[in-house]
Design a protein around this motif. Sequence first.
Motif, PDB file in Angstrom:
ATOM      1  N   ALA A   1      -2.649   7.364   3.738  1.00 36.54           N
ATOM      2  CA  ALA A   1      -1.411   8.062   3.630  1.00 36.54           C
ATOM      3  C   ALA A   1      -1.441   9.468   2.947  1.00 36.54           C
ATOM      4  O   ALA A   1      -0.740  10.392   3.250  1.00 36.54           O
ATOM      5  CB  ALA A   1      -0.812   7.292   2.282  1.00 36.54           C
ATOM      6  N   VAL A   2      -2.503   9.980   2.305  1.00 36.90           N
ATOM      7  CA  VAL A   2      -2.697  11.149   1.708  1.00 36.90           C
ATOM      8  C   VAL A   2      -2.912  11.892   2.903  1.00 36.90           C
ATOM      9  O   VAL A   2      -2.582  13.054   2.718  1.00 36.90           O
ATOM     10  CB  VAL A   2      -3.888  11.223   0.647  1.00 36.90           C
ATOM     11  CG1 VAL A   2      -4.386  12.575   0.379  1.00 36.90           C
ATOM     12  CG2 VAL A   2      -3.479  10.535  -0.677  1.00 36.90           C
ATOM     13  N   TYR A   3      -3.830  11.446   3.777  1.00 39.07           N
ATOM     14  CA  TYR A   3      -4.138  12.534   4.981  1.00 39.07           C
ATOM     15  C   TYR A   3      -2.954  12.636   5.805  1.00 39.07           C
ATOM     16  O   TYR A   3      -2.828  14.115   6.140  1.00 39.07           O
ATOM     17  CB  TYR A   3      -5.154  11.847   5.682  1.00 39.07           C
ATOM     18  CG  TYR A   3      -5.802  12.555   6.746  1.00 39.07           C
ATOM     19  CD1 TYR A   3      -6.993  13.443   6.841  1.00 39.07           C
ATOM     20  CD2 TYR A   3      -5.069  12.855   8.177  1.00 39.07           C
ATOM     21  CE1 TYR A   3      -7.691  14.047   7.557  1.00 39.07           C
ATOM     22  CE2 TYR A   3      -5.901  13.774   9.049  1.00 39.07           C
ATOM     23  CZ  TYR A   3      -6.993  14.196   8.830  1.00 39.07           C
ATOM     24  OH  TYR A   3      -7.645  14.971   9.723  1.00 39.07           O
TER      25      TYR A   3
ATOM     26  N   THR B   1       2.552   1.557   0.547  1.00 41.05           N
ATOM     27  CA  THR B   1       1.631   2.838   0.118  1.00 41.05           C
ATOM     28  C   THR B   1       1.998   4.158   0.668  1.00 41.05           C
ATOM     29  O   THR B   1       1.950   5.179  -0.278  1.00 41.05           O
ATOM     30  CB  THR B   1       0.214   2.619   0.665  1.00 41.05           C
ATOM     31  OG1 THR B   1      -0.137   1.296   0.162  1.00 41.05           O
ATOM     32  CG2 THR B   1      -0.712   3.462   0.371  1.00 41.05           C
ATOM     33  N   MET B   2       2.393   4.137   1.809  1.00 39.94           N
ATOM     34  CA  MET B   2       2.795   5.611   2.498  1.00 39.94           C
ATOM     35  C   MET B   2       4.379   5.942   1.374  1.00 39.94           C
ATOM     36  O   MET B   2       4.341   7.067   1.185  1.00 39.94           O
ATOM     37  CB  MET B   2       3.584   5.253   3.751  1.00 39.94           C
ATOM     38  CG  MET B   2       2.299   5.146   4.701  1.00 39.94           C
ATOM     39  SD  MET B   2       1.342   6.613   4.927  1.00 39.94           S
ATOM     40  CE  MET B   2       2.714   7.815   5.565  1.00 39.94           C
TER      41      MET B   2
ATOM     42  N   GLY C   1      10.454   2.539  -5.235  1.00 42.29           N
ATOM     43  CA  GLY C   1       9.609   2.238  -4.178  1.00 42.29           C
ATOM     44  C   GLY C   1       9.993   0.743  -3.658  1.00 42.29           C
ATOM     45  O   GLY C   1       9.928   0.628  -2.342  1.00 42.29           O
ATOM     46  N   PHE C   2      10.105  -0.098  -4.431  1.00 43.97           N
ATOM     47  CA  PHE C   2      10.280  -1.514  -4.042  1.00 43.97           C
ATOM     48  C   PHE C   2      11.734  -1.488  -3.149  1.00 43.97           C
ATOM     49  O   PHE C   2      11.677  -2.372  -1.978  1.00 43.97           O
ATOM     50  CB  PHE C   2      10.318  -2.303  -5.271  1.00 43.97           C
ATOM     51  CG  PHE C   2      10.492  -3.925  -5.094  1.00 43.97           C
ATOM     52  CD1 PHE C   2       9.205  -4.544  -4.994  1.00 43.97           C
ATOM     53  CD2 PHE C   2      11.800  -4.437  -5.159  1.00 43.97           C
ATOM     54  CE1 PHE C   2       9.494  -5.842  -4.658  1.00 43.97           C
ATOM     55  CE2 PHE C   2      11.685  -5.947  -4.974  1.00 43.97           C
ATOM     56  CZ  PHE C   2      10.493  -6.464  -4.699  1.00 43.97           C
TER      57      PHE C   2
ATOM     58  N   VAL D   1       3.647   9.588  -0.237  1.00 37.41           N
ATOM     59  CA  VAL D   1       4.412  10.548   0.393  1.00 37.41           C
ATOM     60  C   VAL D   1       5.787  10.904  -0.358  1.00 37.41           C
ATOM     61  O   VAL D   1       5.994  12.157  -0.685  1.00 37.41           O
ATOM     62  CB  VAL D   1       5.123  10.088   1.953  1.00 37.41           C
ATOM     63  CG1 VAL D   1       5.968  11.395   2.284  1.00 37.41           C
ATOM     64  CG2 VAL D   1       3.659  10.015   2.700  1.00 37.41           C
ATOM     65  N   GLU D   2       6.492  10.147  -1.324  1.00 33.74           N
ATOM     66  CA  GLU D   2       7.511  10.287  -1.467  1.00 33.74           C
ATOM     67  C   GLU D   2       7.427  10.321  -3.166  1.00 33.74           C
ATOM     68  O   GLU D   2       8.387  11.142  -4.000  1.00 33.74           O
ATOM     69  CB  GLU D   2       8.922   9.072  -1.422  1.00 33.74           C
ATOM     70  CG  GLU D   2       8.933   9.115   0.087  1.00 33.74           C
ATOM     71  CD  GLU D   2      10.018   8.006   0.463  1.00 33.74           C
ATOM     72  OE1 GLU D   2      10.690   7.778  -0.428  1.00 33.74           O
ATOM     73  OE2 GLU D   2      10.149   7.385   1.578  1.00 33.74           O
ATOM     74  N   GLU D   3       6.328   9.906  -3.827  1.00 36.86           N
ATOM     75  CA  GLU D   3       6.163   9.734  -5.333  1.00 36.86           C
ATOM     76  C   GLU D   3       7.078   9.265  -5.884  1.00 36.86           C
ATOM     77  O   GLU D   3       7.585  10.035  -7.026  1.00 36.86           O
ATOM     78  CB  GLU D   3       5.527  11.296  -5.565  1.00 36.86           C
ATOM     79  CG  GLU D   3       4.252  11.785  -4.958  1.00 36.86           C
ATOM     80  CD  GLU D   3       3.670  12.748  -5.471  1.00 36.86           C
ATOM     81  OE1 GLU D   3       3.971  12.983  -6.787  1.00 36.86           O
ATOM     82  OE2 GLU D   3       2.930  13.739  -4.941  1.00 36.86           O
TER      83      GLU D   3
END
Length: 292
Positions: free
Chosen positions: A103-105, A166-167, A179-180, A171-173
């Motif tokens: 995800a970070v990549y 996880t993405m 997130g849920f 990505v959206e923090e």
Amino acid sequence: MDGQKMELRKLRNFSDNINDTFQFIKQEFKPLFGCYIAICGIFIVLSSVIGGIYQRDSMVGFMRIFKGLDYQQRGFGDIFNLNYFLIIFLSTLSYVIMHIVIAVYFKLYAQNGKVSPTIEEVWKATIRFIVPIFFYSIIYGIITIVSVFFCIVPFFYFVVVFAPFTMIYVVEEVSFTDGFSRCFSLIRDNYWEALGIYFVSYLIYSISAGIVGIVVSLFAGGISYLTTKDIAAVTGIVTGTLNIFTHIFYVIFAVSVAFNYYNLVERLDGSGLLERIDSLGSNQDNAIEEQY
């Protein structure tokens, strides 16, 4: 990075996802696997070694009973021992970190222009998410496992819904609650296509890891048996080696999930289309200024 940079935020159907997954892995092979192995390698090796030791000890106990050397049945404490729970912890942690690294990549890949993310960049961003996403994964895992006791259908539903969580967090923090709810918003009206993508990509990953892992494991196990004649040791080596290849090839599934995340985001938000429209407008303005 070789070739033209791939666009992440765009609509992708089933075949586009599979094709782009392998194209991305091919294009970013060295930097992607460099980050993947450098950051995840220690956790992959630890979980594989502990798993091999647990299988070896289990085989030793079985062989003693089979040979009549030990008539005592294995109790609860013999099966669910420290190694067993250590395997669960390390396996969960390794898969969490693998997803975070991917995800970070992708996040840095979208930000860095034509330059591929470096190991240092990916590591600095990864450590920020390990603790929160590890605990989030436990919550999502409990919900998914509990759903099995109600019906098998909710299990498959939650597996698909929570696949890109996880993405979303990387990505959206966003917060846990945001997130849920985002997981359910993204999958709305796209469940069956997502299920097909995840199933096929997981099947490709499993077959690839299985073929390569079994061949290497049997080779390593054969050498071990010829030198030690110890079946228990061979079992541990084969299990540990197979686990390593299973973790390494998991990148296929993780990349497919990442691409489908961007597909779902584009379907819901249309952010990629808006960015392309803005870039076209800025290019036209620049062309007019150059004429004058």
